[in-house]
Design a protein around this motif. Structure first.
Motif, PDB file in Angstrom:
ATOM      1  N   LEU A   1       0.855  -1.177   0.000  1.00  0.00           N
ATOM      2  CA  LEU A   1       0.000   0.000   0.000  1.00  0.00           C
ATOM      3  C   LEU A   1       0.897   1.235   0.000  1.00  0.00           C
TER       4      LEU A   1
ATOM      5  N   PHE B   1      -4.756   5.600   0.731  1.00  0.00           N
ATOM      6  CA  PHE B   1      -3.652   5.055  -0.065  1.00  0.00           C
ATOM      7  C   PHE B   1      -3.975   5.185  -1.544  1.00  0.00           C
TER       8      PHE B   1
ATOM      9  N   GLY C   1       0.980   5.513   0.184  1.00  0.00           N
ATOM     10  CA  GLY C   1       0.297   6.769   0.431  1.00  0.00           C
ATOM     11  C   GLY C   1       1.300   7.889   0.612  1.00  0.00           C
TER      12      GLY C   1
ATOM     13  N   SER D   1      -2.490   0.211  -4.328  1.00  0.00           N
ATOM     14  CA  SER D   1      -2.536  -1.072  -3.624  1.00  0.00           C
ATOM     15  C   SER D   1      -2.236  -2.159  -4.637  1.00  0.00           C
TER      16      SER D   1
END
Length: 320
Positions: A151, A213, A153, A216
């Protein structure tokens, strides 16, 4: 079993480079382009020695760092020699984040691995030799398969200041910062909702949510590629030189930083972000020279050094 569906794991790539063999290498674009990275504790002296050797081969892609673990009870099951693990350390968590009751922080020697770029460096090296590279979008490791989810972000969403691992059954959940990005890497676990729930339950006020996020990705990698010793099996490390990793100095992470500082002098008047530039040096190694040259070539089109540099990086990646 249809062997055409199998990709060539990193450990076999390195061995092929060492032995200068001629063979067909099956690559999986998702692994090369996906940006997979992870941090791994070194739990034995043998593993530490192997990690140090890999670091000498690719100092910009595999390098040491002190990492942390949030766990309950003794860590003897995680570290085979206790001197690696030390007591609680400050400045690991964001100021407003705290550990759940019963959890403690311990630190130990670890190595950060830029898996996607390391595999790309190996693939480029093999392509320059006598190997034939086959691009298979459907390739997957049918044997020894290990799910890894990533993930990605922004840094402001990170609850940690240092790399931190949360063990969960036979899985590892890693929280990693890099530049302006924040990553959660789940090793041997692919349920992203469960991963987020575990992080928020162990780190109070972490405020980690899937919606925050931007990326993924689920990878399936060969389990052997999680062990430094496997990368060096039947390998003469002195015979391995990887594309983009042959720096003109004794290989170490601090030397790579010094090299990045030196190269940044060539673009600093173009308002290129220093963190973005240094990350590119760690990703692309000595190929930063070609990226810098392309940045200057693209500047008349963008009239902005930062945008020209970003475009040059993308052109380099797309051309690989």
């Amino acid at each position: 079993m249809n062997t055409n569906s199998l990709y060539t794991p990193l450990c076999e790539m390195i061995r092929t480079i060492s032995l200068k063999e001629s063979k067909k290498i099956v690559i999986l674009p998702k692994l090369l382009k996906g940006g997979l990275r992870f941090v791994k504790f070194v739990k034995t002296k043998t593993e530490l020695s192997a990690a140090q050797t890999i670091h000498r081969i690719a100092p910009n892609l595999v390098y040491p760092e002190k990492a942390y673990i949030a766990a309950k009870g003794r860590l003897s099951a995680l570290f085979s020699f206790g001197s690696l693990a030390s007591k609680n350390q400050p400045d690991v968590l964001r100021n407003d984040v705290s550990l759940a009751e019963g959890f403690v922080l311990k630190s130990a020697q670890a190595y950060r691995v830029n898996y996607s770029r390391l595999m790309t460096a190996c693939a480029r090296t093999l392509a320059q030799g006598r190997c034939e590279l086959l691009d298979s979008a459907q390739a997957s490791p049918e044997v020894n398969s290990l799910p890894v989810v990533m993930l990605e972000g922004v840094l402001r969403g990170s609850p940690v200041k240092k790399s931190l691992m949360i063990p969960f059954n036979d899985a590892e959940i890693w929280l990693i910062n890099r530049g302006n990005s924040f990553y959660i890497i789940g090793i041997n676990i692919c349920d992203t909702h469960l991963i987020v729930d575990i992080v928020n339950s162990v780190l109070h006020h972490a405020g980690v949510y899937l919606k925050n996020f931007s990326k993924s990705i689920l990878f399936n990698i060969n389990k052997l590629d999680m062990f430094f010793e496997a990368w060096l099996k039947d390998v003469d490390a002195s015979s391995v030189s990887l594309d983009g990793c042959a720096f003109p100095f004794s290989p170490s992470a601090p030397d790579v930083i010094g090299y990045a500082d030196m190269k940044f002098d060539e673009v600093k008047r173009m308002d290129v972000d220093v963190t973005t530039f240094k990350n590119a040096v760690f990703d692309f190694g000595t190929h930063i020279d070609e990226i810098i040259e392309d940045t200057y070539n693209l500047y008349p089109e963008y009239h902005n050094g930062a945008k020209a540099f970003d475009a040059a990086v993308e052109r380099w990646k797309n051309a690989e």
